[in-house]
Write an enzyme that holds these catalytic residues in place. Structure first.
Site: not given
Length: 710
Positions: A584, A660
């Site tokens: 989400r 990342e």
């Protein structure tokens, strides 16, 4: 994004809470923090890569105006020799404790003066005599000191019979892929101001985790952690280099204790390169076997990374091979090679970024040899459970990223043969890559106070390193408390706020959010008298499952188009598209900014970044932004990034980290596009001009419109 409330963004696309402070120059960073009677320290670093200090002559410096003193191994306060950090003993923490030099750039003295200019001038007057010793910079997979890396992140893979499956394969890719030493290079140099007061150590520092830094300092100085107070209110980027306790803070604390006044230490750009952590170079051997139908039969990944003898570290390059594709036989052998460098750190996308360059380049080579669309090859080899662990995935939206990314990019019209598309004298190509990055939460604490005026004060030891953590956590708190964001006041970036995970590993926001949602749940159970402040505090340590029953990851698919000038060797990225599955999404505006920034970092890795060391001295010779090239505005093309609808069932708010994943797959996508343009495979990063430059005959042939020589 879908309008389904379960997978809608937690908060709307609102700008950063602290944005005005930053664009008006009002936000105070560690180097800006005002403090009466502040002295300034200037760090001196070793110019040899290994050896001992025979003598330090500070007599001239001590006689200069404004100089308070010079700290070195002969007079510096003694630190706890048992001190350690995440990566084991020392780890570059025990500064100025002896005459040993383990790497070039090691801090060996600190000059303290009334002004920064006086400290710098005095540092230039200090004379150091070294006793050099032979150093080892011979990084390679076959290094005689190479050894298995730590398995703290999990055991290596060894499923099936790799040799038998390779022997039975229709095609086998057996290649080496290399990435260089890379520096984090955040915009804000490392800086700290420290002072002692009534037996307590206070500091404003540039770091990614005030609580963990306070733990390290308390161990170094043999004091209770409650007497160490670290703040990192604004941090101008970190990318991993500020994840540990930096030399600026250790030296400032030592000097403040010695001279009895606040001391500020700010590193120069060169010192940031030489004395703070880096992404280690990698040398990766990959063997992939596949049948004629494009089904993988074997993956054997043996990546090596450079390691400092000072500390253990894990550049987890083998994660991709264990997670991304299914095959009857998978073997990984992560290898550490100790050489005389400073301890590496977890630079953005640690392990996954160099690891995906190798694996996704090799997958492209498999597709090339089979004559299969690289996208189709990846789709044919998607696992339904963890390829090595056998565990189910909590959520796996990799296929959605691939298909939607291909649709938006226009992949279906691609001629997969290399060196077929030209625009004048330029060769044009497209490439793609897909990646995975581990996700989850680590222990953190948070407290929420329901104030009498109907507002809520949320306190969590998070750090905003420029990613918008304040704004995101405000939205999470409002969502958990079912109030508007205007009702939330957030306090972060202070070790006194309690235990909290660092901003790193794509687990900062998820870990802090978990603590906030749990505190909100407890607070709502306590609310009985709205006219009196009520506080709920939660530590999530007992709530975290350290032996997960599902694999939890984020996913991406990155597509790139490049043009290549074979006469000059110049590669230009024209456009990039990234599709991401990150659970989400809290704030679509900030989330998109995060992954676009990650893709730019991946572009920089692909084409520019390379730490170069002089083999004679072992010292980095391009320790500045003039010699260490990074992507500039002219290098950054049209970049599109979007998220597929996703929800993480293992998280109470459906969240996963996204710090990342933007970086991890980009370099491989660009390298594969360069192959498609030129017909020449680039297996070593960066893709420099000299590595792309073609023979005069081939270059002329392209210019006149003939058939290029691959």
């Amino acid at each position: 994004m879908s309008s389904d409330p379960i997978i809608a963004a937690v908060g709307s696309a609102r700008p950063r809470i602290e944005g005005r402070l930053k664009v008006t120059g009002t936000a105070r960073y560690a180097a800006d923090q005002p403090m009466p009677d502040t002295a300034h320290g200037w760090m001196i670093t070793a110019t040899v890569s290994r050896g001992r200090i025979r003598d330090i002559d500070a007599s001239a410096a001590l006689g200069m105006h404004g100089v308070l003193g010079v700290l070195d191994h002969r007079n510096a306060p003694r630190l706890n020799p048992q001190a350690s950090n995440y990566f084991g003993p020392d780890g570059s923490l025990l500064l100025l404790q002896d005459d040993v030099i383990p790497h070039a750039g090691r801090p060996i003295a600190l000059v303290v003066a009334e002004t920064l200019e006086q400290a710098r001038a005095a540092a230039e007057a200090v004379r150091v005599i070294y006793e050099p010793q032979p150093h080892d910079m011979d990084f390679r997979l076959e290094h005689p000191s190479a050894r298995p890396a730590s398995t703290a992140f999990g055991p290596e893979a060894d499923t099936g019979d790799v040799e038998a499956e390779l022997a039975a394969s229709a095609v086998v890719v057996n290649e080496r892929y290399r990435t260089p030493e890379e520096n984090c290079g955040a915009m804000e140099p490392h800086a700290a101001i420290a002072w002692w007061e009534d037996g307590h150590l206070h500091a404003v520092d540039s770091n990614q985790g005030p609580f963990s830094v306070s733990q390290v300092l308390s161990t170094l100085f043999l004091m209770d952690r409650e007497r160490v107070h670290i703040r990192a209110e604004h941090v101008g980027g970190g990318f991993g280099a500020k994840g540990l306790c930096g030399p600026q803070l250790i030296l400032a604390a030592m000097a403040s204790g010695r001279f009895g006044r606040p001391v500020r230490v700010t590193l120069t750009r060169e010192q940031v390169f030489l004395a703070t952590a880096l992404r280690p170079p990698t040398d990766q051997w990959l063997r992939i076997g596949a049948g004629a139908d494009g089904r993988l039969r074997a993956i054997h990944h043996r990546p090596a990374f450079a390691l400092s003898p000072l500390a253990e570290y894990i550049e987890w390059c083998s994660e991709q091979a264990k997670t991304l594709y299914t095959a009857p036989a998978i073997r990984t052998e992560l290898t550490a090679v100790p050489i005389d460098i400073l301890p590496p750190c977890s630079m953005r996308g640690p392990g996954a970024t160099p690891g995906s360059f190798a694996l996704e380049s090799a997958m492209d080579e498999v597709a090339e040899r089979l004559g299969i669309d690289p996208l189709e090859l990846r789709l044919r080899n998607q696992p339904t459970v963890g390829p090595v662990s056998g565990l189910p995935f909590s959520s796996r939206r990799s296929i959605a990223c691939l298909r939607e990314g291909a649709r938006r990019f226009g992949w279906a019209g691609r001629d997969h043969r290399p060196r077929t598309r030209r625009e004048g004298h330029l060769l044009v190509g497209t490439g793609m890559a897909t990646t995975v990055f581990s996700a989850g939460v680590f222990p953190s604490s948070a407290s929420i106070t329901a104030e009498a005026d109907g507002t809520f004060t949320v306190a969590v030891g998070a750090t905003d390193i420029g990613t918008g953590a304040r704004t995101a956590l405000t939205a999470v708190a409002a969502d958990a408390l079912e109030v508007g964001t205007e009702k939330i006041r957030i306090r972060i970036a202070d070790s006194d706020l309690g235990m909290a995970w660092n901003a790193g590993g794509s687990r900062g926001t998820t870990s802090w959010s978990f603590a906030i949602t749990e505190a909100a749940k407890e607070l709502r159970e306590q609310l009985s008298d709205p006219e009196r402040p009520v506080t709920a505090t939660v530590d999530t340590t007992p709530l975290i499952n350290y032996r997960p029953t599902r694999e939890r990851h984020t996913y991406s698919a990155v597509f790139a188009e490049v043009s290549v000038d074979p006469v000059t060797g110049e590669v230009r990225v024209r456009r990039m598209l990234g599709m991401f599955a990150v659970g989400r999404v809290i704030n679509p505006l900030l989330a998109r900014s995060q992954v676009v920034g990650g893709m730019i970092m991946g572009l920089s890795m692909a084409l520019h970044e390379e730490g170069v060391r002089d083999p004679a001295t072992g010292r980095q010779v391009n320790a500045d932004f003039a010699g260490y090239h990074i992507a500039a505005h002219a290098d950054v093309p049209d970049i599109e990034a979007e998220f597929v609808p996703d929800y993480e069932p293992e998280d109470p708010s459906g969240l996963n980290g996204l710090g990342e994943i933007g970086t991890a797959g980009t370099a491989a996508a660009i390298a594969n596009a360069v192959w498609h343009a030129t017909g020449t495979r680039q297996r070593t990063l960066p893709i420099r001009l000299d590595r792309v430059l073609e023979t005069e005959t081939a270059a002329i042939d392209v210019r006149v419109g003939g058939v290029g020589v691959a």
